[in-house]
Design an enzyme around this catalytic site. Structure first.
Site, PDB file in Angstrom:
ATOM      1  N   ASP A  88       0.862  -1.167   0.000  1.00 18.03           N
ATOM      2  CA  ASP A  88       0.000   0.000   0.000  1.00 18.03           C
ATOM      3  C   ASP A  88       0.909   1.230   0.000  1.00 18.03           C
ATOM      4  OD1 ASP A  88      -1.654   2.103   0.598  1.00 18.03           O
ATOM      5  OD2 ASP A  88      -2.632   1.130   2.301  1.00 18.03           O
ATOM      6  N   TYR A 119     -12.039  11.681  -3.908  1.00 19.66           N
ATOM      7  CA  TYR A 119     -11.080  11.542  -5.021  1.00 19.66           C
ATOM      8  C   TYR A 119     -10.610  12.922  -5.470  1.00 19.66           C
ATOM      9  CZ  TYR A 119      -9.350  10.004  -9.646  1.00 19.66           C
ATOM     10  OH  TYR A 119      -8.590   9.745 -10.762  1.00 19.66           O
TER      11      TYR A 119
END
Ligand code: UDP
Length: 328
Positions: free
Chosen positions: A57, A146
């Site tokens: 990640d 986002y």
């Protein structure tokens, strides 16, 4: 040989970029945690001695041994459904992930290119969108996780450029499509093509008058490649300026594929941008770039890809279960 790190390498764009840089003679390190990426997208690279893969990640500290010349930061969910299912991961990869990538670039004296988006313009009030437009974004809407992460990403990248003198590039990517998109990611092209292949109705959201401009992946990769090696550090739009309404697009996809599906209408998602079309004057002038692949050609290649999926993949209509990837 020069070394490049690509975050999000198992994703749609990341995997195509990995292919391109390997072809150009680079050593490629791919990084992905598979939250929205797919191991299948890089399966063909696993035996390539110039390709190395790290499952990680990007929001966590990144440790790379040896020299690094370039970094492409492409790790991020990229579909409105994903933003709803994994909002915190979306925010983290665009903010903390970007910070890690920039810190790594500084430590390695590498040049970094970050993947920004037409979403920084929100539901735009200027048309077509030039890089000078500041945008019309709802920070607390469903897309805010986002859009705001990507806006933060741009601010952080510019700060590293201005304060640390880091070599940075920012690409604002408009709707891009092609093989290796996730069939169930909810975006319009995989959605329509999956519906056609399963013999289902085509779902047009709203009345379909909203517009988009679709860029084929090979054109997008070429634009990104040229931007990385240019000496321009401000954002550049890369997309195809040929605009079409979603309703006309649905008809076009049905015609092209010989599908028998009929069109049905569903509610327009909240904050769905009504018009989107890039002004690519900068890309034309600075990168000598413009898209070459016509929509019909690109759609045919993309449909071939979706047709090649297994029955199981085609009928796996449930959205991906993210829970096993989530470690907050
Ligand atoms: N859309 C649609 N039907 C679908 C999926 C999407 O009409 O099954 C519409 C959506 O509302 C938007 C456009 O297609 O106006 C593009 O959506 P997408 O999710 O691909 O990306 P966006 O450009 O909105 O980020």
């Amino acid at each position: 040989m020069e070394r490049i790190l690509i975050t999000g390498a198992a994703g749609f764009l990341g995997s195509h970029l990995a292919d391109r840089f390997l072809k150009e003679g680079f050593k490629v390190i791919g990084m992905d945690n598979y939250i929205t990426g797919n191991p299948k997208n890089i399966e063909h690279l696993k035996k390539n001695p110039d390709f190395e893969f790290i499952e990680q990640d990007v929001s966590r500290y990144i440790d790379i041994s040896g020299d690094l010349d370039y970094i492409l930061h492409f790790a991020s969910p990229a579909s409105p459904i994903d933003y709803l299912k994994i909002p915190i991961q979306t925010l983290k990869v665009g903010s903390l992930g970007t910070h890690n990538v920039l810190g790594l670039a500084k430590a390695k004296k590498a040049r970094v290119l970050v993947a920004s988006t037409s979403e920084v313009y929100g539901d735009p009030l200027v048309h077509p969108q030039t890089e000078e437009y500041y945008g019309n974004v709802n920070p607390i809407g469903p897309r805010g996780v986002y859009d705001e992460a990507k806006r933060f990403q741009e601010a952080m990248t510019m700060a590293y450029h201005n304060f640390h003198g880091l070599e940075t590039r920012i690409v604002r990517i408009f709707n891009t499509y092609g093989p290796r998109m996730r069939l169930n990611d909810g975006r319009v092209i995989p959605a329509f093509m999956g519906q056609i292949l399963r013999g289902e109705d085509i779902t047009v959201f709203g009345d379909g008058s909203q517009t988009r401009s679709f860029c084929y992946v090979d054109d997008q990769v070429e634009g990104i490649f040229r931007l990385l090696f240019s000496d321009y550090h401000l954002p550049v739009n890369i997309g195809n300026p040929e605009e079409i309404s979603i309703l006309d697009f649905a008809k076009e996809v049905i015609d092209l594929t010989g599908g028998k599906s009929k069109i049905i209408y569903k509610d327009l998602p909240v904050n769905d941008p009504m018009q989107r079309c890039p002004d690519i004057t900068k890309a034309r002038n600075i990168l000598n770039w413009e898209p070459k692949i016509r929509r019909k050609e690109g759609l045919k290649k993309t449909f071939e890809y979706f047709k090649s999926l297994t029955r199981e993949e085609l009928y796996q209509t449930e959205h991906k279960d993210f829970s096993k990837y989530i470690k907050i």
